[in-house]
Write a protein that holds these residues in place. Structure first.
Motif, PDB file in Angstrom:
ATOM      1  N   SER A 217       0.824  -1.208   0.000  1.00  0.00           N
ATOM      2  CA  SER A 217       0.000   0.000   0.000  1.00  0.00           C
ATOM      3  C   SER A 217       0.855   1.253   0.000  1.00  0.00           C
ATOM      4  CB  SER A 217      -0.931   0.005   1.214  1.00  0.00           C
ATOM      5  OG  SER A 217      -1.829  -1.067   1.151  1.00  0.00           O
ATOM      6  N   ILE A 218       1.885   1.273   0.819  1.00  0.00           N
ATOM      7  CA  ILE A 218       2.773   2.442   0.882  1.00  0.00           C
ATOM      8  C   ILE A 218       3.630   2.540  -0.373  1.00  0.00           C
ATOM      9  CG2 ILE A 218       4.772   3.444   2.073  1.00  0.00           C
ATOM     10  CD1 ILE A 218       2.159   3.856   3.595  1.00  0.00           C
ATOM     11  N   LEU A 219       4.303   1.471  -0.745  1.00  0.00           N
ATOM     12  CA  LEU A 219       5.218   1.561  -1.883  1.00  0.00           C
ATOM     13  C   LEU A 219       4.473   1.848  -3.178  1.00  0.00           C
ATOM     14  CD1 LEU A 219       8.233   1.552  -2.396  1.00  0.00           C
ATOM     15  CD2 LEU A 219       8.109  -0.886  -2.873  1.00  0.00           C
ATOM     16  N   CYS A 220       3.283   1.313  -3.346  1.00  0.00           N
ATOM     17  CA  CYS A 220       2.504   1.595  -4.553  1.00  0.00           C
ATOM     18  C   CYS A 220       1.999   3.035  -4.569  1.00  0.00           C
ATOM     19  CB  CYS A 220       1.343   0.617  -4.690  1.00  0.00           C
ATOM     20  SG  CYS A 220       1.869  -1.049  -5.169  1.00  0.00           S
TER      21      CYS A 220
ATOM     22  N   GLY B  57       8.033   2.699   3.678  1.00  0.00           N
ATOM     23  CA  GLY B  57       8.388   4.117   3.698  1.00  0.00           C
ATOM     24  C   GLY B  57       9.897   4.308   3.640  1.00  0.00           C
ATOM     25  N   GLU B  58      10.607   3.463   4.356  1.00  0.00           N
ATOM     26  CA  GLU B  58      12.071   3.500   4.301  1.00  0.00           C
ATOM     27  C   GLU B  58      12.569   3.183   2.891  1.00  0.00           C
ATOM     28  OE1 GLU B  58      13.432   0.763   7.281  1.00  0.00           O
ATOM     29  OE2 GLU B  58      12.764   2.039   8.938  1.00  0.00           O
ATOM     30  N   MET B  59      11.913   2.230   2.243  1.00  0.00           N
ATOM     31  CA  MET B  59      12.284   1.873   0.871  1.00  0.00           C
ATOM     32  C   MET B  59      12.133   3.077  -0.061  1.00  0.00           C
ATOM     33  SD  MET B  59      10.499  -1.908   0.657  1.00  0.00           S
ATOM     34  CE  MET B  59      10.995  -2.298  -1.019  1.00  0.00           C
ATOM     35  N   VAL B  60      11.059   3.842   0.128  1.00  0.00           N
ATOM     36  CA  VAL B  60      10.820   5.033  -0.690  1.00  0.00           C
ATOM     37  C   VAL B  60      11.939   6.047  -0.465  1.00  0.00           C
ATOM     38  CG1 VAL B  60       9.291   7.008  -1.079  1.00  0.00           C
ATOM     39  CG2 VAL B  60       8.320   4.724  -0.776  1.00  0.00           C
ATOM     40  N   LEU B  61      12.244   6.317   0.794  1.00  0.00           N
ATOM     41  CA  LEU B  61      13.293   7.296   1.102  1.00  0.00           C
ATOM     42  C   LEU B  61      14.650   6.875   0.538  1.00  0.00           C
ATOM     43  CD1 LEU B  61      12.419   8.238   4.796  1.00  0.00           C
ATOM     44  CD2 LEU B  61      12.062   9.627   2.733  1.00  0.00           C
ATOM     45  N   LYS B  62      14.988   5.605   0.686  1.00  0.00           N
ATOM     46  CA  LYS B  62      16.269   5.110   0.170  1.00  0.00           C
ATOM     47  C   LYS B  62      16.330   5.182  -1.351  1.00  0.00           C
ATOM     48  CE  LYS B  62      17.312   2.072   4.048  1.00  0.00           C
ATOM     49  NZ  LYS B  62      17.450   0.671   4.490  1.00  0.00           N
ATOM     50  N   ALA B  63      15.218   4.876  -2.009  1.00  0.00           N
ATOM     51  CA  ALA B  63      15.191   4.930  -3.476  1.00  0.00           C
ATOM     52  C   ALA B  63      15.331   6.372  -3.967  1.00  0.00           C
ATOM     53  CB  ALA B  63      13.893   4.320  -4.008  1.00  0.00           C
ATOM     54  N   LYS B  64      14.730   7.299  -3.255  1.00  0.00           N
ATOM     55  CA  LYS B  64      14.738   8.702  -3.681  1.00  0.00           C
ATOM     56  C   LYS B  64      16.019   9.437  -3.286  1.00  0.00           C
ATOM     57  CE  LYS B  64      11.796  12.758  -3.966  1.00  0.00           C
ATOM     58  NZ  LYS B  64      11.492  12.781  -5.376  1.00  0.00           N
ATOM     59  N   PHE B  65      16.535   9.139  -2.108  1.00  0.00           N
ATOM     60  CA  PHE B  65      17.657   9.915  -1.577  1.00  0.00           C
ATOM     61  C   PHE B  65      18.929   9.110  -1.348  1.00  0.00           C
ATOM     62  CE2 PHE B  65      13.768  12.024   0.041  1.00  0.00           C
ATOM     63  CZ  PHE B  65      13.904  13.227  -0.635  1.00  0.00           C
ATOM     64  N   GLY B  66      18.928   7.833  -1.674  1.00  0.00           N
ATOM     65  CA  GLY B  66      20.084   6.996  -1.417  1.00  0.00           C
ATOM     66  C   GLY B  66      20.056   6.448   0.003  1.00  0.00           C
ATOM     67  N   GLU B  67      21.112   5.872   0.420  1.00  0.00           N
ATOM     68  CA  GLU B  67      21.171   5.205   1.732  1.00  0.00           C
ATOM     69  C   GLU B  67      21.418   6.199   2.866  1.00  0.00           C
ATOM     70  OE1 GLU B  67      20.651   1.859   2.396  1.00  0.00           O
ATOM     71  OE2 GLU B  67      20.058   1.695   0.304  1.00  0.00           O
ATOM     72  N   ASP B  68      20.674   7.295   2.886  1.00  0.00           N
ATOM     73  CA  ASP B  68      20.803   8.314   3.929  1.00  0.00           C
ATOM     74  C   ASP B  68      20.117   7.815   5.195  1.00  0.00           C
ATOM     75  OD1 ASP B  68      20.732  10.512   5.607  1.00  0.00           O
ATOM     76  OD2 ASP B  68      20.235  11.928   4.018  1.00  0.00           O
ATOM     77  N   THR B  69      20.905   7.336   6.146  1.00  0.00           N
ATOM     78  CA  THR B  69      20.327   6.764   7.354  1.00  0.00           C
ATOM     79  C   THR B  69      19.669   7.818   8.240  1.00  0.00           C
ATOM     80  OG1 THR B  69      22.464   6.869   8.484  1.00  0.00           O
ATOM     81  CG2 THR B  69      21.898   4.791   7.391  1.00  0.00           C
ATOM     82  N   LYS B  70      20.043   9.090   8.095  1.00  0.00           N
ATOM     83  CA  LYS B  70      19.412  10.141   8.889  1.00  0.00           C
ATOM     84  C   LYS B  70      17.926  10.242   8.554  1.00  0.00           C
ATOM     85  CE  LYS B  70      23.569  12.913   9.349  1.00  0.00           C
ATOM     86  NZ  LYS B  70      24.231  14.162   8.979  1.00  0.00           N
ATOM     87  N   LEU B  71      17.590  10.144   7.278  1.00  0.00           N
ATOM     88  CA  LEU B  71      16.187  10.204   6.878  1.00  0.00           C
ATOM     89  C   LEU B  71      15.414   8.988   7.372  1.00  0.00           C
ATOM     90  CD1 LEU B  71      16.452  11.585   3.230  1.00  0.00           C
ATOM     91  CD2 LEU B  71      15.554  12.760   5.242  1.00  0.00           C
ATOM     92  N   VAL B  72      16.013   7.832   7.269  1.00  0.00           N
ATOM     93  CA  VAL B  72      15.374   6.604   7.756  1.00  0.00           C
ATOM     94  C   VAL B  72      15.170   6.696   9.270  1.00  0.00           C
ATOM     95  CG1 VAL B  72      15.693   4.109   8.084  1.00  0.00           C
ATOM     96  CG2 VAL B  72      16.168   5.155   5.865  1.00  0.00           C
TER      97      VAL B  72
ATOM     98  N   ALA C 114       2.088   6.869   5.703  1.00  0.00           N
ATOM     99  CA  ALA C 114       1.917   7.689   4.498  1.00  0.00           C
ATOM    100  C   ALA C 114       1.938   9.175   4.832  1.00  0.00           C
ATOM    101  CB  ALA C 114       0.619   7.312   3.790  1.00  0.00           C
ATOM    102  N   ALA C 115       1.294   9.559   5.926  1.00  0.00           N
ATOM    103  CA  ALA C 115       1.258  10.967   6.314  1.00  0.00           C
ATOM    104  C   ALA C 115       2.653  11.474   6.686  1.00  0.00           C
ATOM    105  CB  ALA C 115       0.289  11.166   7.482  1.00  0.00           C
ATOM    106  N   ILE C 116       3.391  10.698   7.443  1.00  0.00           N
ATOM    107  CA  ILE C 116       4.752  11.091   7.832  1.00  0.00           C
ATOM    108  C   ILE C 116       5.640  11.158   6.597  1.00  0.00           C
ATOM    109  CG2 ILE C 116       6.792  10.400   9.128  1.00  0.00           C
ATOM    110  CD1 ILE C 116       4.774   9.005  11.121  1.00  0.00           C
ATOM    111  N   LEU C 117       5.546  10.150   5.747  1.00  0.00           N
ATOM    112  CA  LEU C 117       6.370  10.102   4.537  1.00  0.00           C
ATOM    113  C   LEU C 117       6.039  11.270   3.622  1.00  0.00           C
ATOM    114  CD1 LEU C 117       8.477   8.567   2.890  1.00  0.00           C
ATOM    115  CD2 LEU C 117       6.629   7.133   2.016  1.00  0.00           C
ATOM    116  N   GLN C 118       4.773  11.545   3.429  1.00  0.00           N
ATOM    117  CA  GLN C 118       4.365  12.660   2.558  1.00  0.00           C
ATOM    118  C   GLN C 118       4.948  13.979   3.075  1.00  0.00           C
ATOM    119  OE1 GLN C 118       0.428  12.929   0.446  1.00  0.00           O
ATOM    120  NE2 GLN C 118       0.069  14.381   2.110  1.00  0.00           N
TER     121      GLN C 118
END
Length: 116
Positions: free
Chosen positions: A20-23, A57-72, A107-111
């Motif tokens: 649901s999140i990744l889609c 959500g972590e997968m989305v952040l990593k795909a968009k910004f790379g392996e930035d652990t601060k964002l995760v 989804a709300a936090i990720l958005q």
């Protein structure tokens, strides 16, 4: 339709929490809808240890910004503060939030994170 509503609609249909999140955020992750659905399939129902909606959500952040652990880490902390746990087992065992609620919150936090 916003991505939060889309993720909740997917969860209320035939999709798992992680799917649901990744889609819903597949464009942010640089994936097609079908690629996102397949990529997220193994991570629901506690199989990712963490909540599947959070893990996706972590997968989305990593795909968009790379392996930035601060964002995760930021995503994890915000989810923990909202739900009270990040592990699926703890959330379910303690009835902290239903799965669809975890999808909505993730989804709300990720958005919000993607806006900044």
């Amino acid at each position: 339709m916003d991505k939060i509503s889309q993720a909740v609609d997917y969860m209320n249909g035939p999709y798992s929490c992680s799917q649901s999140i990744l889609c819903a955020f597949c464009d942010d992750a640089g994936l097609s809808h079908d690629e996102a659905k397949k990529a997220a399939a193994p991570y629901s129902g506690g199989r990712a240890i963490k909540c599947g909606a959070l893990y996706a959500g972590e997968m989305v952040l990593k795909a968009k910004f790379g392996e930035d652990t601060k964002l995760v880490d930021e995503l994890d902390k915000k989810f923990q503060a909202k739900i009270g746990a990040i592990n699926c087992r703890d959330i379910r065992r303690n009835n902290l939030r239903p799965c669809v609620g975890c999808v909505e919150d993730s989804a709300a936090i990720l958005q919000e994170m993607l806006k900044n």
